[in-house]
Design an enzyme around this catalytic site. Structure first.
Site, mmCIF file in Angstrom:
data_model
loop_
_atom_site.group_PDB
_atom_site.id
_atom_site.type_symbol
_atom_site.label_atom_id
_atom_site.label_comp_id
_atom_site.label_asym_id
_atom_site.label_seq_id
_atom_site.Cartn_x
_atom_site.Cartn_y
_atom_site.Cartn_z
ATOM 1 N N GLN A 167 -0.271 -43.468 7.712
ATOM 2 C CA GLN A 167 0.932 -42.648 7.267
ATOM 3 C C GLN A 167 0.600 -42.033 5.915
ATOM 4 O O GLN A 167 1.378 -40.924 5.735
ATOM 5 C CB GLN A 167 2.062 -43.983 7.009
ATOM 6 C CG GLN A 167 3.461 -43.215 6.823
ATOM 7 C CD GLN A 167 3.906 -42.345 8.173
ATOM 8 O OE1 GLN A 167 3.507 -42.388 9.230
ATOM 9 N NE2 GLN A 167 4.722 -41.240 7.694
ATOM 10 N N ALA A 188 8.122 -39.767 6.325
ATOM 11 C CA ALA A 188 8.293 -41.062 5.670
ATOM 12 C C ALA A 188 7.239 -41.333 4.808
ATOM 13 O O ALA A 188 6.187 -40.953 4.971
ATOM 14 C CB ALA A 188 8.649 -42.269 6.640
ATOM 15 N N SER A 193 7.916 -45.829 6.714
ATOM 16 C CA SER A 193 7.926 -45.353 8.200
ATOM 17 C C SER A 193 8.071 -46.553 9.059
ATOM 18 O O SER A 193 7.644 -47.601 9.115
ATOM 19 C CB SER A 193 6.597 -44.696 8.255
ATOM 20 O OG SER A 193 6.563 -44.427 9.809
ATOM 21 N N GLU A 245 16.240 -36.137 14.867
ATOM 22 C CA GLU A 245 14.999 -36.441 15.612
ATOM 23 C C GLU A 245 15.444 -37.171 17.056
ATOM 24 O O GLU A 245 15.620 -38.229 17.289
ATOM 25 C CB GLU A 245 14.201 -37.360 15.157
ATOM 26 C CG GLU A 245 13.505 -36.894 13.855
ATOM 27 C CD GLU A 245 12.435 -37.546 13.165
ATOM 28 O OE1 GLU A 245 12.193 -38.657 13.880
ATOM 29 O OE2 GLU A 245 11.953 -37.345 12.074
ATOM 30 N N HIS A 248 13.179 -39.630 18.701
ATOM 31 C CA HIS A 248 12.435 -40.693 17.998
ATOM 32 C C HIS A 248 13.381 -41.941 18.489
ATOM 33 O O HIS A 248 14.330 -42.208 18.070
ATOM 34 C CB HIS A 248 12.668 -40.474 16.409
ATOM 35 C CG HIS A 248 12.172 -41.623 15.506
ATOM 36 N ND1 HIS A 248 11.274 -41.695 14.661
ATOM 37 C CD2 HIS A 248 12.849 -42.893 15.362
ATOM 38 C CE1 HIS A 248 11.006 -42.649 13.896
ATOM 39 N NE2 HIS A 248 12.218 -43.678 14.515
#
Length: 279
Positions: A167, A188, A193, A245, A248
């Site tokens: 990440q 993120a 995240s 999103e 997601h």
């Protein structure tokens, strides 16, 4: 306004005040963007009506260009569950609203609220938290994928588990390409995240065009049946901390996902927590 965001339980009331101490402030005109969620009286008393979010605005009567806004999040009141009841249609209890734990900038343990693992802009995960893909979440996705396929639809995982170190690369590349402000809206920071939980899958194109597909509409209607929620719904940016999103998915388990889905709330609203970076 003294507060920029408040959370109320259905039926609860709170009196808001304009921070301007002048006589004009006393003559503020109060309004609600959705009185079916929260109503406001002429003197600024806000009453929570139904679960959801809306904006309360105070505009100075002497100057309509001077105003203040408060985001009001209304969560369901706790209901009592009948003992030993097997009746069909019995209302399931909503978790009691409790004081959320204090956020830590560099935590040593992950945060669980009402048994749900949390990773958002308020609650970070430890750098060493490295669970990999959750096997139960993956098994339930496989089951959901087969169900969609039976209806001629194709859903697949485009992105799943990401470690803290991975990440770091994702976030830094977004900052380099688009700047920190935009990066924080769509990606993120490391440790914050949801992908690090191993409970998240990004589907198909990872693009807003996905929302217009039959697959997306099917997922919207059925994901909770397999334990997933659309984590960042449309129009909830100020609450979740992220833009819409539709791809997601977050795994909560069938029971929790169904409760969140039926409430019509985001996970933050349902648990009564925030999603804001400390800086």
């Amino acid at each position: 306004m003294r507060d920029s965001q408040i959370t109320l339980t259905v039926g609860e009331s709170r009196h808001l005040q304009a921070t301007d101490a002048s006589d004009a402030a006393a003559k503020a005109v109060w309004s609600s963007s959705d009185s079916k969620i929260a109503a406001v009286s002429a003197d600024g008393a806000v009453t929570a009506v139904a679960p959801g979010s809306c904006t309360i605005t105070a505009t100075l009567s002497a100057d309509s260009t001077v105003f203040g806004n408060v985001t009001v999040t209304v969560v369901p009141a706790q209901t009592e569950s009948p003992e030993n009841s097997d009746e069909i249609g019995t209302t399931e209890p909503i978790p009691a609203k409790t004081e959320p734990p204090a956020a830590q900038a560099d935590p040593t343990e992950p945060t669980y609220i009402q048994g749900i693992l949390i990773a958002n802009k308020t609650y970070a995960l430890p750098k060493t938290f490295d669970p990999g893909v959750d096997p139960e979440a993956k098994a339930m996705f496989d089951k959901m994928q087969k169900a969609a396929a039976q209806e001629g639809l194709n859903i697949y995982i485009s992105s799943g588990y990401r470690s803290y170190d991975y990440q770091v690369k994702v976030y830094n590349s977004m900052v380099k390409a688009y700047g920190k402000k935009y990066a924080d809206e769509v990606s993120a920071r490391p440790g914050y995240s949801e992908h690090q939980t191993g409970l998240v899958f990004d589907l198909n194109s990872i693009d807003l065009s996905f929302a217009q597909t039959k697959e997306s509409k099917w997922v919207d209607a059925h994901a909770h049946e397999y334990g997933f929620i659309i984590r960042y719904p449309e129009g909830k940016d100020a609450i979740t901390g992220y833009s819409y999103e539709p791809w997601h998915l977050r795994y909560l388990g069938v029971e929790n996902a169904t409760k969140v889905y039926n409430s019509g709330l985001t996970l933050e609203e349902y648990l009564g927590i925030t999603s804001k970076y400390p800086d």
